[in-house]
Design a protein around this motif. Structure first.
Motif, PDB file in Angstrom:
ATOM      1  N   LEU A   1     -50.571  36.529 -19.504  1.00 51.38           N
ATOM      2  CA  LEU A   1     -49.192  36.391 -19.037  1.00 51.38           C
ATOM      3  C   LEU A   1     -49.135  36.247 -17.522  1.00 51.38           C
ATOM      4  CD1 LEU A   1     -47.465  39.109 -21.242  1.00 51.38           C
ATOM      5  CD2 LEU A   1     -47.432  36.628 -21.564  1.00 51.38           C
ATOM      6  N   SER A   2     -50.266  36.364 -16.871  1.00 50.38           N
ATOM      7  CA  SER A   2     -50.300  36.241 -15.413  1.00 50.38           C
ATOM      8  C   SER A   2     -51.105  35.005 -15.035  1.00 50.38           C
ATOM      9  CB  SER A   2     -50.909  37.498 -14.789  1.00 50.38           C
ATOM     10  OG  SER A   2     -52.226  37.680 -15.253  1.00 50.38           O
ATOM     11  N   TRP A   3     -50.886  34.557 -13.815  1.00 54.71           N
ATOM     12  CA  TRP A   3     -51.581  33.367 -13.359  1.00 54.71           C
ATOM     13  C   TRP A   3     -51.878  33.483 -11.885  1.00 54.71           C
ATOM     14  CZ3 TRP A   3     -46.529  33.522 -15.026  1.00 54.71           C
ATOM     15  CH2 TRP A   3     -45.545  33.316 -14.064  1.00 54.71           C
ATOM     16  N   ARG A   4     -52.793  32.626 -11.446  1.00 58.66           N
ATOM     17  CA  ARG A   4     -53.150  32.579 -10.032  1.00 58.66           C
ATOM     18  C   ARG A   4     -52.225  31.610  -9.307  1.00 58.66           C
ATOM     19  NH1 ARG A   4     -58.985  30.625 -10.021  1.00 58.66           N
ATOM     20  NH2 ARG A   4     -58.111  29.379 -11.686  1.00 58.66           N
ATOM     21  N   PRO A   5     -52.052  31.778  -8.001  1.00 57.63           N
ATOM     22  CA  PRO A   5     -51.212  30.838  -7.250  1.00 57.63           C
ATOM     23  C   PRO A   5     -51.717  29.407  -7.411  1.00 57.63           C
ATOM     24  CG  PRO A   5     -51.729  32.744  -5.906  1.00 57.63           C
ATOM     25  CD  PRO A   5     -52.538  32.864  -7.161  1.00 57.63           C
ATOM     26  N   GLY A   6     -50.800  28.501  -7.677  1.00 57.69           N
ATOM     27  CA  GLY A   6     -51.148  27.102  -7.858  1.00 57.69           C
ATOM     28  C   GLY A   6     -51.574  26.758  -9.271  1.00 57.69           C
ATOM     29  N   LYS A   7     -51.714  27.734 -10.138  1.00 63.88           N
ATOM     30  CA  LYS A   7     -52.139  27.513 -11.527  1.00 63.88           C
ATOM     31  C   LYS A   7     -51.132  28.137 -12.487  1.00 63.88           C
ATOM     32  CE  LYS A   7     -56.474  26.010 -10.815  1.00 63.88           C
ATOM     33  NZ  LYS A   7     -57.152  24.919 -11.431  1.00 63.88           N
ATOM     34  N   ALA A   8     -49.855  27.890 -12.262  1.00 59.59           N
ATOM     35  CA  ALA A   8     -48.803  28.507 -13.071  1.00 59.59           C
ATOM     36  C   ALA A   8     -48.874  28.033 -14.522  1.00 59.59           C
ATOM     37  CB  ALA A   8     -47.436  28.177 -12.494  1.00 59.59           C
ATOM     38  N   ILE A   9     -48.454  28.901 -15.419  1.00 59.43           N
ATOM     39  CA  ILE A   9     -48.366  28.563 -16.837  1.00 59.43           C
ATOM     40  C   ILE A   9     -47.074  27.768 -17.024  1.00 59.43           C
ATOM     41  CG2 ILE A   9     -48.192  29.517 -19.161  1.00 59.43           C
ATOM     42  CD1 ILE A   9     -49.535  32.083 -18.043  1.00 59.43           C
ATOM     43  N   PRO A  10     -47.126  26.628 -17.719  1.00 69.59           N
ATOM     44  CA  PRO A  10     -45.897  25.856 -17.945  1.00 69.59           C
ATOM     45  C   PRO A  10     -44.827  26.710 -18.646  1.00 69.59           C
ATOM     46  CG  PRO A  10     -47.829  24.589 -18.600  1.00 69.59           C
ATOM     47  CD  PRO A  10     -48.306  25.970 -18.282  1.00 69.59           C
ATOM     48  N   VAL A  11     -43.573  26.474 -18.315  1.00 70.02           N
ATOM     49  CA  VAL A  11     -42.467  27.291 -18.818  1.00 70.02           C
ATOM     50  C   VAL A  11     -42.438  27.316 -20.341  1.00 70.02           C
ATOM     51  CG1 VAL A  11     -39.953  27.534 -18.882  1.00 70.02           C
ATOM     52  CG2 VAL A  11     -41.088  26.996 -16.733  1.00 70.02           C
ATOM     53  N   ALA A  12     -42.608  26.171 -20.984  1.00 70.10           N
ATOM     54  CA  ALA A  12     -42.567  26.123 -22.453  1.00 70.10           C
ATOM     55  C   ALA A  12     -43.678  26.984 -23.054  1.00 70.10           C
ATOM     56  CB  ALA A  12     -42.686  24.687 -22.944  1.00 70.10           C
ATOM     57  N   GLU A  13     -44.867  26.924 -22.475  1.00 69.31           N
ATOM     58  CA  GLU A  13     -45.986  27.735 -22.970  1.00 69.31           C
ATOM     59  C   GLU A  13     -45.728  29.215 -22.721  1.00 69.31           C
ATOM     60  OE1 GLU A  13     -49.591  28.971 -24.556  1.00 69.31           O
ATOM     61  OE2 GLU A  13     -48.588  27.041 -24.747  1.00 69.31           O
ATOM     62  N   LEU A  14     -45.194  29.537 -21.562  1.00 67.52           N
ATOM     63  CA  LEU A  14     -44.894  30.925 -21.229  1.00 67.52           C
ATOM     64  C   LEU A  14     -43.823  31.496 -22.160  1.00 67.52           C
ATOM     65  CD1 LEU A  14     -45.621  33.186 -19.283  1.00 67.52           C
ATOM     66  CD2 LEU A  14     -43.951  32.267 -17.684  1.00 67.52           C
ATOM     67  N   LEU A  15     -42.799  30.714 -22.447  1.00 69.32           N
ATOM     68  CA  LEU A  15     -41.762  31.146 -23.387  1.00 69.32           C
ATOM     69  C   LEU A  15     -42.351  31.400 -24.773  1.00 69.32           C
ATOM     70  CD1 LEU A  15     -38.842  28.754 -22.372  1.00 69.32           C
ATOM     71  CD2 LEU A  15     -38.852  31.256 -22.179  1.00 69.32           C
ATOM     72  N   SER A  16     -43.242  30.531 -25.199  1.00 72.56           N
ATOM     73  CA  SER A  16     -43.885  30.686 -26.506  1.00 72.56           C
ATOM     74  C   SER A  16     -44.730  31.960 -26.551  1.00 72.56           C
ATOM     75  CB  SER A  16     -44.747  29.457 -26.789  1.00 72.56           C
ATOM     76  OG  SER A  16     -45.495  29.626 -27.957  1.00 72.56           O
ATOM     77  N   ARG A  17     -45.493  32.210 -25.490  1.00 71.83           N
ATOM     78  CA  ARG A  17     -46.327  33.418 -25.426  1.00 71.83           C
ATOM     79  C   ARG A  17     -45.485  34.689 -25.442  1.00 71.83           C
ATOM     80  NH1 ARG A  17     -51.103  32.069 -21.005  1.00 71.83           N
ATOM     81  NH2 ARG A  17     -51.798  30.131 -21.987  1.00 71.83           N
TER      82      ARG A  17
END
Length: 117
Positions: free
Chosen positions: A33-49
């Motif tokens: 659920l966390s990411w590094r700067p510049g490597k954000a999880i896409p919103v649709a994928e994050l919502l699904s998770r």
């Protein structure tokens, strides 16, 4: 040859950061659920998770849940990147997951006092 060295040097680090292991018996959630700067999880994928996590937490049935097992998950949920996300849906699912974690672990919340403010 140098291009191949760059790929192999970055490969293992990227795969180890991509997936976190939450060591919580009865919970089958192994996505980060966390990411590094510049490597954000896409919103649709994050919502699904987050939706998947929330559904699993709602169905969690361990009456004797050890709140210390939820510490890593709680730290990720209390991350400023999630709580202050620009998407309202992400913020709503994060808060839903936080409430579910609090329900499962009551009365011993795995969150630190500073995280609950």
């Amino acid at each position: 040859m140098p291009a191949r060295l760059r790929q192999s040097a970055g490969g293992p680090a990227d795969s180890s950061d991509a997936e976190k292991q939450y060591d919580i018996p009865g919970l089958n959630f192994h996505q980060s659920l966390s990411w590094r700067p510049g490597k954000a999880i896409p919103v649709a994928e994050l919502l699904s998770r987050l939706e998947n996590l929330s559904n699993q937490l709602r169905g969690y049935e361990d009456d004797q849940a050890n709140s210390s097992r939820f510490t890593l998950l709680a730290d990720d949920l209390a991350n400023a990147n999630l709580l202050g996300h620009k998407d309202k849906g992400v913020r709503a699912w994060v808060l839903s997951c936080v409430v579910d974690v609090l329900k499962v672990c009551a009365p011993d919340a795995p969150f630190k006092n500073a995280q609950l403010k």
